[in-house]
Design an enzyme around this catalytic site. Sequence first.
Site, mmCIF file in Angstrom:
data_model
loop_
_atom_site.group_PDB
_atom_site.id
_atom_site.type_symbol
_atom_site.label_atom_id
_atom_site.label_comp_id
_atom_site.label_asym_id
_atom_site.label_seq_id
_atom_site.Cartn_x
_atom_site.Cartn_y
_atom_site.Cartn_z
ATOM 1 N N LYS A 139 -8.935 26.429 -121.806
ATOM 2 C CA LYS A 139 -10.040 27.022 -121.036
ATOM 3 C C LYS A 139 -10.347 28.439 -121.520
ATOM 4 C CE LYS A 139 -8.033 26.873 -117.018
ATOM 5 N NZ LYS A 139 -6.735 26.220 -117.246
ATOM 6 N N ARG A 153 -9.039 26.984 -108.179
ATOM 7 C CA ARG A 153 -7.862 26.192 -108.494
ATOM 8 C C ARG A 153 -7.370 25.399 -107.298
ATOM 9 N NH1 ARG A 153 -5.923 29.401 -113.005
ATOM 10 N NH2 ARG A 153 -4.063 28.511 -113.923
ATOM 11 N N ARG A 194 2.410 29.334 -127.281
ATOM 12 C CA ARG A 194 1.340 30.311 -127.062
ATOM 13 C C ARG A 194 1.886 31.738 -127.065
ATOM 14 N NH1 ARG A 194 -2.801 29.375 -122.233
ATOM 15 N NH2 ARG A 194 -1.005 29.648 -120.861
ATOM 16 N N ARG A 229 3.828 35.190 -122.581
ATOM 17 C CA ARG A 229 3.686 35.426 -121.153
ATOM 18 C C ARG A 229 4.933 34.940 -120.433
ATOM 19 N NH1 ARG A 229 -2.017 32.814 -119.685
ATOM 20 N NH2 ARG A 229 -0.685 31.956 -118.063
ATOM 21 N N ARG A 262 4.188 24.871 -113.296
ATOM 22 C CA ARG A 262 2.731 25.080 -113.353
ATOM 23 C C ARG A 262 1.994 23.744 -113.444
ATOM 24 N NH1 ARG A 262 2.292 28.950 -118.141
ATOM 25 N NH2 ARG A 262 0.036 28.751 -117.916
#
Length: 209
Positions: free
Chosen positions: A13, A88, A122, A153, A164
């Site tokens: 996204k 969300r 990532r 992160r 998540r």
Amino acid sequence: MNIIFLGPPGAGKGTQAQFICAKLGIPQISTGDMLRSAIAEGTPTGLKAKAFMDAGQLVPDEVVIALVKERIAKPDAVHGYILDGFPRTVEQAKALETIAPIHVVINLAVEDEVLVKRISGRRCCPQCGTPHHVERLHGSNVCQVDGTCLVQREDDKPETVLSRLKVYHEKTAPLINYYQEKGLLKNINGDAGLEEISAQILETLEALK
Ligand code: ADP
């Protein structure tokens, strides 16, 4: 046009929103980026959000709704925007309806297995928020946009990724039906090359004009 980008964590996204926003000249409104900035600045919102984010849980609805409300009232949002990572939950979607009209919801669909691989590789720029993937960095560890040293992160660490995904399936995936029923949903296969996905999104948006 006011656009929502919907999809699981790691669906792309943020990457796609950044590209499409630059192309259309509209702002990218990422609640994740806004919350991370709030944490870095130590604001009251940041203090409320940190523990939830580090644990891979959603930040309370009222906190993110207030952030979005304030952000979309800014002058650069008058000609449209992409909401990346918001709403969300169904509660957030309902609150959004009282704040702004939404013209289209782009749903980036990707299987869980692929997501886990993507998220664990990532690395993000702490300065501009741009996400990168180790496989495309070829050993480098600096942001290709502004040269800042990249970091992983806290919530991209393997132990948090599964929670998540669980939260996504429980709380966010119901929005697919929600927007389908409103006739706003456009599905895009997120398990394809970056350029191919961007082209599909642009084509979908063009067709709505
Ligand atoms: P990703 O899409 O990869 O999960 P984000 O940067 O969008 O990454 O979000 C990171 C975290 O920020 C989420 O796990 C959640 O804790 C918090 N967050 C972001 N947007 C929202 C939102 N709309 N509602 C609640 N929490 C949010």
